[in-house]
Every structure is written in C-alpha cells, then in structure tokens.
Design a protein around this motif. Structure first.
Motif, mmCIF file in Angstrom:
data_model
loop_
_atom_site.group_PDB
_atom_site.id
_atom_site.type_symbol
_atom_site.label_atom_id
_atom_site.label_comp_id
_atom_site.label_asym_id
_atom_site.label_seq_id
_atom_site.Cartn_x
_atom_site.Cartn_y
_atom_site.Cartn_z
ATOM 1 N N LYS A 236 0.829 -1.203 0.000
ATOM 2 C CA LYS A 236 0.000 0.000 0.000
ATOM 3 C C LYS A 236 0.868 1.261 0.000
ATOM 4 O O LYS A 236 0.614 2.217 -0.751
ATOM 5 C CB LYS A 236 -0.907 -0.019 1.232
ATOM 6 N N ASN A 237 1.897 1.290 0.853
ATOM 7 C CA ASN A 237 2.788 2.451 0.916
ATOM 8 C C ASN A 237 3.561 2.645 -0.381
ATOM 9 O O ASN A 237 3.722 3.774 -0.857
ATOM 10 C CB ASN A 237 3.770 2.293 2.078
ATOM 11 N N LEU A 238 4.004 1.550 -0.962
ATOM 12 C CA LEU A 238 4.769 1.638 -2.212
ATOM 13 C C LEU A 238 3.898 2.128 -3.360
ATOM 14 O O LEU A 238 4.315 2.989 -4.154
ATOM 15 C CB LEU A 238 5.385 0.278 -2.546
ATOM 16 N N MET A 239 2.696 1.608 -3.472
ATOM 17 C CA MET A 239 1.802 2.015 -4.551
ATOM 18 C C MET A 239 1.358 3.472 -4.385
ATOM 19 O O MET A 239 1.228 4.220 -5.360
ATOM 20 C CB MET A 239 0.576 1.100 -4.588
ATOM 21 N N LYS A 240 1.159 3.862 -3.143
ATOM 22 C CA LYS A 240 0.693 5.226 -2.871
ATOM 23 C C LYS A 240 1.776 6.255 -3.199
ATOM 24 O O LYS A 240 1.467 7.351 -3.699
ATOM 25 C CB LYS A 240 0.296 5.333 -1.393
ATOM 26 N N ASN A 241 3.017 5.929 -2.950
ATOM 27 C CA ASN A 241 4.097 6.908 -3.100
ATOM 28 C C ASN A 241 4.969 6.673 -4.333
ATOM 29 O O ASN A 241 5.992 7.337 -4.482
ATOM 30 C CB ASN A 241 4.993 6.874 -1.848
ATOM 31 N N ARG A 242 4.571 5.755 -5.212
ATOM 32 C CA ARG A 242 5.396 5.453 -6.388
ATOM 33 C C ARG A 242 5.446 6.663 -7.325
ATOM 34 O O ARG A 242 4.501 7.446 -7.417
ATOM 35 C CB ARG A 242 4.834 4.244 -7.130
ATOM 36 N N VAL A 243 6.523 6.770 -8.037
ATOM 37 C CA VAL A 243 6.700 7.793 -9.063
ATOM 38 C C VAL A 243 6.693 7.150 -10.439
ATOM 39 O O VAL A 243 6.115 7.670 -11.385
ATOM 40 C CB VAL A 243 8.017 8.563 -8.842
ATOM 41 N N ILE A 244 7.309 5.973 -10.542
ATOM 42 C CA ILE A 244 7.321 5.234 -11.795
ATOM 43 C C ILE A 244 7.278 3.745 -11.477
ATOM 44 O O ILE A 244 7.906 3.299 -10.517
ATOM 45 C CB ILE A 244 8.560 5.595 -12.653
ATOM 46 N N GLN A 245 6.492 2.999 -12.281
ATOM 47 C CA GLN A 245 6.402 1.553 -12.095
ATOM 48 C C GLN A 245 6.677 0.881 -13.425
ATOM 49 O O GLN A 245 6.058 1.205 -14.437
ATOM 50 C CB GLN A 245 5.010 1.154 -11.584
ATOM 51 N N LEU A 246 7.625 -0.039 -13.441
ATOM 52 C CA LEU A 246 8.016 -0.731 -14.676
ATOM 53 C C LEU A 246 7.500 -2.164 -14.658
ATOM 54 O O LEU A 246 7.400 -2.782 -13.598
ATOM 55 C CB LEU A 246 9.546 -0.735 -14.817
ATOM 56 N N ASN A 247 7.145 -2.679 -15.859
ATOM 57 C CA ASN A 247 6.748 -4.075 -16.022
ATOM 58 C C ASN A 247 7.114 -4.518 -17.429
ATOM 59 O O ASN A 247 7.818 -3.797 -18.149
ATOM 60 C CB ASN A 247 5.250 -4.249 -15.730
ATOM 61 N N ASP A 248 6.619 -5.697 -17.834
ATOM 62 C CA ASP A 248 7.003 -6.235 -19.144
ATOM 63 C C ASP A 248 6.551 -5.331 -20.288
ATOM 64 O O ASP A 248 7.224 -5.247 -21.329
ATOM 65 C CB ASP A 248 6.393 -7.643 -19.334
ATOM 66 N N SER A 249 5.450 -4.694 -20.121
ATOM 67 C CA SER A 249 4.941 -3.824 -21.184
ATOM 68 C C SER A 249 5.366 -2.373 -21.028
ATOM 69 O O SER A 249 5.136 -1.544 -21.897
ATOM 70 C CB SER A 249 3.399 -3.896 -21.217
ATOM 71 N N ARG A 250 5.970 -2.061 -19.886
ATOM 72 C CA ARG A 250 6.404 -0.681 -19.598
ATOM 73 C C ARG A 250 7.862 -0.720 -19.145
ATOM 74 O O ARG A 250 8.176 -0.837 -17.968
ATOM 75 C CB ARG A 250 5.517 -0.087 -18.504
ATOM 76 N N LYS A 251 8.773 -0.663 -20.142
ATOM 77 C CA LYS A 251 10.204 -0.791 -19.878
ATOM 78 C C LYS A 251 10.835 0.590 -19.787
ATOM 79 O O LYS A 251 10.352 1.567 -20.368
ATOM 80 C CB LYS A 251 10.879 -1.613 -20.963
ATOM 81 N N LEU A 252 11.931 0.626 -19.051
ATOM 82 C CA LEU A 252 12.652 1.883 -18.905
ATOM 83 C C LEU A 252 13.388 2.227 -20.197
ATOM 84 O O LEU A 252 13.495 3.393 -20.570
ATOM 85 C CB LEU A 252 13.644 1.785 -17.747
#
Length: 258
Positions: A236-252
C-alpha cells in the motif's frame, strides 16, 4: 669594687641593696668586655678583607692602564664600547625573542591539547547520538536478538562495526539503518537507496524498513524489484508513493538488457 655613685644612691633610697647593684654592674662590665673583644676581632677581619679588595682594585687599575697605553686615541675606546653595547643588545634581544618563542610554543601546545579534548568530546557526543538511534531503529526493523551495528568515530577515521555479522544481507540492512539515522539527525534533505541494497535482506526486514521510510518527513527515493512478496501495508505504501512503475509492457529502455 664599689661604684663611686653607690653612696649617693643610698642617700636618696633607704635600705638600698648595694650588693645586688654591685653584682648587676659587674655583669654589665663583663658583657661590655666581651662585646668590645668581639667588635675588635670583627674590625680586624674587615680591615684584612678591605685590604685584599684594595689590592685587587689596584691590580685592575694597572691592567686598565696597561691596555690604555697602546691606545693612541680615545675614539678607539668609544667605538669599542659602542660595538660591545650593540652586541650586548643583540644578545639580549635574541634571548628575549627565544623566551617569547618558548612561551608561544608552550601556549600553542596547550591550545592543541584543549582543541584535541574538545574535538574528542564532540566526536564522542556524535558517536553516542548515532549509536543510540541505531539501537532504536535496529530493534524496530529486526526481530529476535539481532546484533546491532555500532560506529566508532576518531579524528581522522571511523569504524562501522557489524558486530561480527558479516552476512551480505545484514551488512546492507545495517547500511540502510545508518542512512536513516543520518537522515534523521542531520540536515540531509533526501535519501536514495538502489535495488541492490534490498536483494539479500529478508522480506520481513524490508517490510519494517519500508515502514520506517513512510514515517520520515524528508524525501526518500528507492528502487525496488517486485512488491508482491511484501506485506499488504508495504504494498500500500509503495503504490501510494510510487513515481514510476516498470513491467514487461512498460520498460525503462526500448532495448531489453536482461
């Protein structure tokens, strides 16, 4: 022998003890004789010493006269006295400056000792404050009897002691704890922790670390691989305060480097 004045004394005072007075006068005469003898002896000694002094003065006068016989002009004497006076002043100044230098060196040594003592007191205070906070945060993050890291600060070096726990996970956990302590105790405005620090730390400890992050008022930037293994509060804390989230479809990056 009676004094010629005893009869006159008797005419003024009745029942005069002439014998007693005569004894006193005899005693005074003896004392006077002894003092006279001592004074004469002292006089002889002083006269002999005075004679020796006079002889030495005469010898010195003769030496001075002998030296002056070879001097053609009084100017030589004046110049010699002048040179000797200058040399004497130089020596006096050198001696004065040496004493002043010794005083300055002594004072400087004392100042250095005082400074070392002050620095030591300050470092001990900083060390105690950091270690106290390390104890608190370590007890909040770890369960059981985990050994608490401890820092020892010297004037030119420091030692961050992991208390014989050389495991990679504990070492990184100790480092994170130390960073959090410094963030709390100093004006440091923000903190950054990369994902490599978390890889070997047990999940339950990371949950507690994230909990510590969430209570901090300053900015903290972290990079974390995957969040599903952590508890619900951490997610919950991580999702609430995230700035960027990467996954297989969202690469850096466009290129997959893995």
């Amino acid at each position: 022998m009676k004094s010629k004045y005893f009869n006159k004394l008797s005419s003024f005072f009745e029942n005069t003890n002439e014998q007693k007075i005569e004894e006193i006068e005899s005693f005074h005469n003896k004392i006077g004789s002894i003092l006279k003898r001592e004074l004469n002896n002292a006089k002889k000694i002083l006269e002999e010493e005075n004679k020796i002094v006079i002889e030495e003065i005469v010898k010195i006068d003769l030496k001075i006269s002998s030296l002056l016989e070879n001097v053609k002009s009084p100017k030589f004497i004046v110049e010699k006295i002048y040179d000797l006076t200058i040399e004497s002043n130089k020596i006096s100044n050198v001696n004065k400056f040496y004493k002043e230098k010794e005083q300055v060196i002594s004072h400087l040594k004392q100042l250095n000792l005082d400074l070392e003592e002050i620095i030591s007191e300050i470092l001990n205070s900083i060390e105690e404050e950091i270690n106290t906070e390390l104890i608190r945060i370590n007890n909040e993050i770890h369960r059981g009897n985990k050994k608490i890291p401890k820092i020892k600060i010297n004037k030119r070096s420091y030692v961050f002691d992991h208390q014989d726990n050389t495991g990679t996970g504990k070492a990184f956990s100790d480092l994170i704890e130390f960073d959090l302590v410094i963030l709390k105790l100093t004006p440091l405005p923000f903190l950054i922790h990369d994902s490599i620090l978390f890889k070997n730390i047990e999940d339950s400890a990371i949950d507690k670390i994230i909990e510590q992050y969430s209570t901090e008022q300053k900015q903290i930037f972290i990079a974390l691989d995957g969040i599903n293994k952590y508890n619900e509060n951490s997610k919950k804390n991580l999702m609430k305060n995230r700035v960027i989230q990467l996954n297989d479809s969202r690469k850096l990056f466009n290129q997959d480097w893995s």
